[in-house]
Design a protein around this motif. Structure first.
Motif, PDB file in Angstrom:
ATOM      1  N   ARG A  87      -5.936  -0.610   3.823  1.00  0.00           N
ATOM      2  CA  ARG A  87      -4.515  -0.939   3.974  1.00  0.00           C
ATOM      3  C   ARG A  87      -4.285  -1.318   5.424  1.00  0.00           C
ATOM      4  N   TYR A  90       0.828  -1.206   0.000  1.00  0.00           N
ATOM      5  CA  TYR A  90       0.000   0.000   0.000  1.00  0.00           C
ATOM      6  C   TYR A  90       0.862   1.256   0.000  1.00  0.00           C
ATOM      7  N   ARG A 126      -9.534   2.088  -1.024  1.00  0.00           N
ATOM      8  CA  ARG A 126      -8.361   1.255  -0.793  1.00  0.00           C
ATOM      9  C   ARG A 126      -8.133   1.072   0.710  1.00  0.00           C
ATOM     10  N   ARG A 170       2.585  -2.588   4.820  1.00  0.00           N
ATOM     11  CA  ARG A 170       1.146  -2.845   4.795  1.00  0.00           C
ATOM     12  C   ARG A 170       0.761  -3.412   3.430  1.00  0.00           C
ATOM     13  N   ARG A 171      -0.320  -4.172   3.422  1.00  0.00           N
ATOM     14  CA  ARG A 171      -0.852  -4.720   2.173  1.00  0.00           C
ATOM     15  C   ARG A 171      -2.292  -4.248   1.990  1.00  0.00           C
ATOM     16  N   GLY A 172      -2.741  -4.278   0.761  1.00  0.00           N
ATOM     17  CA  GLY A 172      -4.074  -3.794   0.459  1.00  0.00           C
ATOM     18  C   GLY A 172      -5.166  -4.774   0.837  1.00  0.00           C
TER      19      GLY A 172
END
Length: 297
Positions: free
Chosen positions: A278, A234, A276, A256-258
């Motif tokens: 995150r 993200y 989005r 962090r990832r989405g």
């Protein structure tokens, strides 16, 4: 040639008129749907709270790819755990008392519903690494290139050829006919606050998968019920060197990832096609699940 003709037909007649091609790679693996190639404008030049969703950029999928018709279910995840011995964390974060709290004994088998989780409900209380592990198991099991969806794929599939604020249109109250997000019954059941819809989708909490209509690409539950972990790191705004071919962005913001798509206890503003989420990769939430994608030859 067949895909070129199908894509042209979609442009001329609308995506809902083209019947999706489906397949399965093994018993119990779930149905995969072939998504046609094409281009779209990803993102929104605006923001919800502090989360800018732009800049808008053109994304082109030169080839078809496949996406699971449904999110991964508890039954499918249980099979993965039984075959691999994979251990998932506890201390899952639950929607309760008007907020979200980590509960020590909560996990994917005990996700805080006040009853046993059903086999046909989406698996939740899994972190990003658990989602990746499941995809890797499917890849090894079938010999096919299974993986997590990318952010671009998710938005492309959620739009399904449209360009409205939400996957179902521009009116938030239309959600209850097609998805499970924070409605009047869910707000009462969970105690979560934050602007529930006035309509009632029939499910005060999580719903079994596939109870709502498929979109124009043949995909069900793409938004609502449970958030979907995606492959991308993200970064806000979208980085200038973000891929434009629909692949994942994994150069920036990888702490962090989405997550995409909202859940049964989240408000409509989070269910917009461009929103989005995150989160840290080790966040374990009652509202986070996974849906797989697969490359095609």
């Amino acid at each position: 040639m067949r895909w070129a003709l199908l894509f042209l037909a979609g442009l001329l007649a609308g995506p809902a008129l083209a019947a999706p091609a489906t397949f399965t790679d093994c018993d119990g693996c779930g149905t995969m749907v072939t998504i046609p190639p094409g281009s779209f404008k990803m993102g929104f030049h605006g923001t919800v709270a502090d989360r800018y969703e732009g800049p808008v950029r053109s994304i082109t999928f030169a080839s078809p790819f496949a996406v699971a018709e449904l999110p991964v279910t508890n039954a499918q995840f249980a099979r993965f755990v039984a075959e691999t011995g994979h251990k998932t964390p506890k201390n899952c974060i639950l929607a309760m008392d008007g907020t979200y709290k980590a509960v020590p004994d909560a996990d994917w088998q005990n996700p805080g519903y006040g009853r046993p989780a059903r086999d046909d409900e989406p698996v939740v209380c899994i972190g990003w690494h658990d989602a990746v592990a499941y995809a890797e198991w499917m890849k090894a099991k079938t010999g096919k290139p299974y993986r997590l969806m990318t952010e671009a794929e998710f938005e492309y599939v959620a739009r399904a050829g449209g360009n409205t604020l939400y996957p179902w249109g521009d009116d938030a109250e239309g959600a209850c006919k097609v998805t499970n997000i924070l409605d009047a019954s869910a707000n009462r059941a969970s105690g979560v606050t934050g602007g529930p819809l006035a309509c009632n989708d029939g499910f005060p909490g999580v719903a079994p998968v596939g109870r709502f209509p498929a979109n124009a690409y043949g995909i069900k539950d793409i938004v609502g019920n449970a958030w979907t972990w995606v492959q991308d790191c993200y970064a806000m705004p979208y980085p200038a060197d973000m891929p434009t071919d629909g692949s994942a962005q994994e150069k920036h913001g990888c702490d962090r990832r989405g997550v995409r798509g909202a859940a049964w206890a989240t408000t409509a503003k989070w269910a917009r096609t461009t929103f989005r989420g995150r989160d840290p990769v080790d966040r374990i939430s009652q509202l986070f699940g996974v849906r797989l994608a697969r490359d095609l030859p």
